[in-house]
Enzyme design. Structure first.
Site, PDB file in Angstrom:
ATOM      1  N   ARG A 113       0.846  -1.189   0.000  1.00 11.51           N
ATOM      2  CA  ARG A 113       0.000   0.000   0.000  1.00 11.51           C
ATOM      3  C   ARG A 113       0.889   1.251   0.000  1.00 11.51           C
ATOM      4  NH1 ARG A 113      -5.025   1.759  -1.209  1.00 11.51           N
ATOM      5  NH2 ARG A 113      -6.074   2.861   0.472  1.00 11.51           N
ATOM      6  N   THR A 385      -9.863   0.615  -9.149  1.00  7.60           N
ATOM      7  CA  THR A 385      -8.877  -0.312  -8.632  1.00  7.60           C
ATOM      8  C   THR A 385      -8.925  -1.507  -9.581  1.00  7.60           C
ATOM      9  OG1 THR A 385      -9.186   0.566  -6.454  1.00  7.60           O
ATOM     10  CG2 THR A 385      -8.466  -1.713  -6.529  1.00  7.60           C
TER      11      THR A 385
HETATM   12  N1  GLY Z   1      -8.321   3.094  -3.289  1.00  8.25           N
HETATM   13  C1  GLY Z   1      -9.280   2.122  -3.032  1.00  8.25           C
HETATM   14  C2  GLY Z   1      -8.994   1.311  -1.847  1.00  8.25           C
HETATM   15  O1  GLY Z   1      -7.859   1.060  -1.544  1.00  8.25           O
HETATM   16  O2  GLY Z   1      -9.895   0.939  -1.165  1.00  8.25           O
END
Ligand code: GLY
Length: 573
Positions: A113, A385
């Protein structure tokens, strides 16, 4: 001095030689023809299955397995290919989560992330009156977190079999020589043209003056050069040297704050997956900083004591029960979930039987609950996503969800490096109680702190039956991700559906606030009326998710499904 100079020449020569030795699998007449391909939505494969957002990326993953790679090799190669052929969400400028299970039962959770830069701060998106300027967290240079994808790919390498140089080669070929774009891609790029120009100092390959048409060739020479630097120098080909310099220079031109040190210090992290039982099946999903695993654990455990199968698929009774579970789980998300390295997330309590029974104690069948009356327990965007599901011949399972956040991320292209940066900073809570682009609200748990990872909804998930691989599933869709995966699992386990039906039947979504049920437009109109009569506010929305699922059948075949809602396609053999 002279000796090391000669050694360098020899090494450089070897690199070139090695690169030349990798036979290209992309090109007319090769395994993957980037100018002529079709979208295959479902197939039963026996040895290798890939489902992803783009046919060329799925074909790359399958071809890598044909060449001896396993599911982890295929996951690396497919993600790299997506970074080229699916620029709206495939990425090297974003981040993601990989969840894998090896045939020996070992579970692997890799968190790559994005993270807040060192210069980020809790109030960085507030104006002098304390109002949030969402445009800054959603568009342009200041919206980006430190990208994690390339670190994630290298953190996956210990589980792979083939050399990285081979896994990245198809992506290099696709970027360098180009590929024919789909109708959906042409319209996505055209719709983002003004944003690319506004938020990039040099939008490069993505903007075509005369507009994109279906079948046009998208060539990305600068991206190819970046991928070659990664091929040659490994992760430092991205987090150091020329690429890092180009990222920082781009940031400086547009008031962004990512620094050379931010890039140098970024690392992927291993996370213990969230595991729990549901009706005799073992479900494994991703831990914080994703909310996904906890949310699906909460929702499934909240409905487990009810005879959902007897209620029937998408009857008012089953939908109401599931909506009320969704409402309660998302209330907890807003209060309790964030990056566990910065905030103590009460994981154990949140998914414990007692706690979840108690959460449903005020559930009233046939009457809509109210989000004003549901608080957290005591202890929206363009949703680009992307997810890929892979199973190899041996039975290794890999689920990856990766993202730039919004479609084409921040719309900031790194000049000279040819890739788009994420706008993931918007997934933090910029101000308590103020909704982000997904309408999600949050507080202290998800406040911005340098180095912290923003809360995600991504839910790469594996299901085991009798402790053997059964389903790999995941989807894009922002905050709708956990509810889509929740429904996919219930559709298979409770309603006995094929993976095809489980993915492609209409979906619904509730996320506590706004207090409404969002429904896809093909949702049963009679059930809508019944839900309204119970007191639910209904809204219609476009596609909910683009789910990629693989289900292992008793006959040894793998039902491999790509969602009907996009260009998503399967490949395998
Ligand atoms: N950007 C979408 C998520 O990570 O939930």
């Amino acid at each position: 001095m002279r000796k090391s100079f000669i050694l360098l020449l020899v090494l450089a020569g070897q690199q070139t030689l090695y690169a030349q030795k990798i036979p290209s699998i992309v090109g007319p007449g090769k395994a993957i023809n980037p100018y002529r391909y079709s979208i295959v939505k479902k197939a039963d494969y026996r040895n290798a299955s890939v489902s992803s957002a783009h046919p060329l990326a799925s074909m790359v993953g399958a071809a890598i397995m044909k060449k001896g790679g396993n599911a982890f090799d295929a996951a690396i190669a497919t993600q790299l290919a997506l970074a080229v052929v699916y620029p709206g969400a495939g990425n090297i400028g974003g981040g993601g989560f990989l969840l894998g299970r090896k045939t020996n039962g070992e579970l692997i959770g890799i968190d790559y992330r994005e993270a807040a830069p060192e210069k980020a701060g809790r109030d960085m998106y507030l104006d002098k009156n304390g109002n949030v300027q969402l445009t800054l967290s959603q568009n342009g240079h200041l919206a980006s977190g430190i990208p994690g994808t390339v670190a994630g790919l290298f953190a996956t390498m210990p589980y792979a079999k083939l050399p990285f140089a081979q896994l990245i080669q198809p992506a290099i070929d696709l970027a360098e020589k180009g590929f024919a774009i789909t109708e959906r891609e042409a319209s996505g790029l055209n719709a983002s043209k003004a944003s690319f120009i506004k938020y990039s100092t040099r939008p490069g390959a993505f903007v075509k003056e005369t507009g994109w048409k279906t079948g046009d060739t998208l060539v990305q020479k600068e991206l190819a050069a970046t991928l070659k630097r990664i091929q040659k120098d490994g992760a430092m080909g991205f987090y150091g040297g020329t690429t890092a310099q180009l990222i920082v220079e781009e940031m400086q031109r547009g008031n962004g704050i990512i620094s050379i040190d931010d890039l140098k210090n970024y690392t992927a992290k291993l996370r213990n997956p969230i595991g729990f039982d549901y009706r005799g099946y073992r479900i494994v999903s991703f831990a914080p900083p994703s909310s996904g695993g906890i949310l699906i654990a909460q929702m499934l455990k909240m409905i487990e004591k009810y005879p959902v199968k007897d209620y029937g698929f998408q009857t008012a009774k089953s939908v109401q029960l599931m909506v009320e579970a969704e409402r309660r789980a998302y209330a907890d998300r807003a209060e309790h979930l964030g990056d566990p390295d910065f905030y103590k997330v009460p994981v154990h309590t949140l998914i414990s039987e007692n706690y979840l029974q108690q959460r449903m104690s005020d559930y009233t069948p046939d009457r809509a609950g109210s989000s004003a009356g549901v608080r957290a327990g005591v202890i929206r965007e363009s949703e680009e996503t992307t997810h890929l599901s892979i199973v190899d011949a041996a039975g290794n399972m890999v689920a990856v969800t990766t993202t730039l956040n919004g479609g084409y991320g921040s719309h900031t292209v790194v000049a000279g490096a040819g890739f788009i940066m994420n706008n993931e900073m918007d997934d933090f809570s910029a101000k308590p109680g103020v909704p982000n682009m997904y309408g999600a609200i949050g507080g202290e748990a998800n406040a911005i702190i340098p180095g912290k990872r923003m809360l995600s909804s991504m839910t790469p998930t594996l299901v085991l039956k009798n402790n053997k691989p059964y389903v790999v599933i995941g989807t894009p869709g922002g905050t709708t991700i956990p509810t889509s995966v929740f429904q996919g699992i219930v559709n298979i386990i409770d309603f006995g559906m094929s993976a095809d039906d489980a993915v492609n039947k209409p979906k619904f979504h509730h996320q506590w606030y706004p207090d409404e049920v969002a429904l896809e437009k093909d949702f049963n109109p009679d059930v809508k009326k019944q839900l309204q009569a119970m007191g639910y506010k209904l809204t219609e929305r476009g596609a909910i998710g683009r789910t990629e699922a693989i289900r292992l059948l008793p006959n040894g075949k793998r039902e491999t499904i790509a969602d009907k809602r996009g260009d998503d396609a399967v490949a395998g053999f």
